[in-house]
Design a protein around this motif. Structure first.
Motif, PDB file in Angstrom:
ATOM      1  N   ALA A  28      67.433  66.148  36.466  1.00  0.00           N
ATOM      2  CA  ALA A  28      66.926  64.879  36.982  1.00  0.00           C
ATOM      3  C   ALA A  28      68.070  63.999  37.492  1.00  0.00           C
ATOM      4  N   GLY A  29      67.764  63.212  38.518  1.00  0.00           N
ATOM      5  CA  GLY A  29      68.757  62.271  39.024  1.00  0.00           C
ATOM      6  C   GLY A  29      68.861  61.048  38.129  1.00  0.00           C
ATOM      7  N   THR A  30      69.918  60.259  38.353  1.00  0.00           N
ATOM      8  CA  THR A  30      70.141  59.075  37.505  1.00  0.00           C
ATOM      9  C   THR A  30      70.465  57.824  38.325  1.00  0.00           C
ATOM     10  N   SER A  31      70.313  57.897  39.649  1.00  0.00           N
ATOM     11  CA  SER A  31      70.613  56.701  40.448  1.00  0.00           C
ATOM     12  C   SER A  31      69.463  56.404  41.398  1.00  0.00           C
ATOM     13  N   LEU A  32      69.403  55.126  41.799  1.00  0.00           N
ATOM     14  CA  LEU A  32      68.290  54.663  42.642  1.00  0.00           C
ATOM     15  C   LEU A  32      68.856  53.773  43.747  1.00  0.00           C
ATOM     16  N   PRO A  33      69.445  54.372  44.777  1.00  0.00           N
ATOM     17  CA  PRO A  33      70.082  53.576  45.835  1.00  0.00           C
ATOM     18  C   PRO A  33      69.085  53.030  46.837  1.00  0.00           C
ATOM     19  N   VAL A  34      69.414  51.882  47.417  1.00  0.00           N
ATOM     20  CA  VAL A  34      68.672  51.299  48.544  1.00  0.00           C
ATOM     21  C   VAL A  34      69.697  51.089  49.656  1.00  0.00           C
ATOM     22  N   ALA A  35      69.395  51.588  50.849  1.00  0.00           N
ATOM     23  CA  ALA A  35      70.347  51.509  51.964  1.00  0.00           C
ATOM     24  C   ALA A  35      69.931  50.423  52.949  1.00  0.00           C
ATOM     25  N   ALA A  36      70.898  49.612  53.382  1.00  0.00           N
ATOM     26  CA  ALA A  36      70.645  48.590  54.413  1.00  0.00           C
ATOM     27  C   ALA A  36      70.740  49.269  55.779  1.00  0.00           C
ATOM     28  N   LEU A  37      69.588  49.469  56.433  1.00  0.00           N
ATOM     29  CA  LEU A  37      69.560  50.182  57.712  1.00  0.00           C
ATOM     30  C   LEU A  37      69.069  49.241  58.811  1.00  0.00           C
ATOM     31  N   PRO A  38      69.234  49.613  60.073  1.00  0.00           N
ATOM     32  CA  PRO A  38      68.831  48.709  61.174  1.00  0.00           C
ATOM     33  C   PRO A  38      67.364  48.283  61.107  1.00  0.00           C
ATOM     34  N   PHE A  39      66.513  49.130  60.526  1.00  0.00           N
ATOM     35  CA  PHE A  39      65.083  48.801  60.493  1.00  0.00           C
ATOM     36  C   PHE A  39      64.658  48.233  59.129  1.00  0.00           C
ATOM     37  N   GLY A  40      65.663  47.984  58.248  1.00  0.00           N
ATOM     38  CA  GLY A  40      65.303  47.353  56.983  1.00  0.00           C
ATOM     39  C   GLY A  40      65.916  48.045  55.789  1.00  0.00           C
ATOM     40  N   ALA A  41      65.769  47.400  54.623  1.00  0.00           N
ATOM     41  CA  ALA A  41      66.300  47.976  53.387  1.00  0.00           C
ATOM     42  C   ALA A  41      65.426  49.171  53.034  1.00  0.00           C
TER      43      ALA A  41
END
Ligand SMILES: NC(=O)CCC(=O)C(=O)O
Length: 264
Positions: free
Chosen positions: A127-140
């Motif tokens: 199982a993974g252990t991180s939860l990233p959110v990326a700031a992209l041109p069309f939104g988070a």
């Protein structure tokens, strides 16, 4: 903003190499999309558990390489669904990857809730252990995977971290299709976000996949939905709708930071 959801099958008799070649042709036939999305573990086939070890790959393996090449040549963001990632120490993960218009990796997510019901994923994958959110041109933008759809705490954290578009690659069986439809709509509505949910089609190891890839807007409206078969679903969204809906109906502002402080 145009999004293409590429709902493909992973037939048992097709090799991964042939499927990658076939999907590449589908990707190159898409015109006008700024974001393209593929299903969970489409190149290996989610239910091909006996092949997981043999088909595990790194970020320069055949699936990522093809998708990176296509993303760069088309100049699009391409969410490749997910791969069985060969990690350090022999650990395998269900890893989803979003590629930028230059073909580089802009977001990676390792599935947190690996699935064990009539599935060997939980036995075979870490199982993974991180939860990233990326700031992209069309939104988070964030990506979670299939079974993760069922866990409200994960979605609350995505919302708290500012996600406005959540991409959900999946291999969700037809037997629970109505859960897929209900949950994807509910997650968009409760967090006033776009849910871009791309499911697999066809049959794998006797399991019928549910298809019905769909996009739900921040007001909980299903703005597009595919049927059960292989297809490319084209959808036009306005990312600004997130703020419009939230300003009109500011329910998130009324949400408590924690409900654990409430007395019994
Ligand atoms: N690939 C998956 O995670 C399947 C999840 C599923 O079938 C369910 O939650 O139901």
């Amino acid at each position: 903003m145009k999004i293409a959801l590429v709902q493909v099958a992973s037939p048992d008799a097709e090799t991964r190499e042939d499927r990658i070649d076939r999907v590449e042709k589908i990707l190159r036939s898409i015109n006008g999309a700024e974001l393209i999305v593929l299903p969970e573990l489409w190149s290996a086939g989610y239910f091909h558990f006996d092949d997981y070890a043999a088909l595990a790959e790194t970020l320069d393996g055949p699936t990522v390489s093809m998708c990176s090449r296509v993303a760069a040549e088309l100049g699009v963001h391409l969410h490749l669904g997910s791969i069985i990632e060969a990690g350090e120490g022999g650990q395998l993960s269900n890893t989803s990857i979003l590629l930028g218009p230059d073909g580089s990796v802009v977001h990676t997510y390792r599935k947190i809730h690996v699935f064990g019901y009539k599935s060997k994923e939980a036995e075979l994958l870490t199982a993974g252990t991180s939860l990233p959110v990326a700031a992209l041109p069309f939104g988070a933008t964030a990506g979670i995977t299939c079974y993760d759809l069922r866990f409200p705490g994960l979605w609350m954290e995505l919302s708290t971290r500012g996600a406005e578009i959540v991409i959900v690659p999946a291999a969700w069986p037809a037997a629970r299709r109505e859960h897929w439809r209900l949950l994807s709509t509910a997650r968009a509505l409760e967090h006033q976000i776009f849910v871009v949910a791309c499911n697999a089609a066809g049959t794998q190891e006797g399991v019928e996949l549910g298809g019905h890839s769909r996009v739900v807007d921040p007001a909980g409206k299903v703005i597009a939905e595919a049927d059960a078969g292989e297809s490319v679903l084209m959808v036009d969204i306005d990312p600004a709708q997130v703020s419009t809906v939230r300003n009109e109906f500011p329910v998130i502002n009324d949400r408590l930071a924690s409900y654990q402080t409430l007395t019994v």
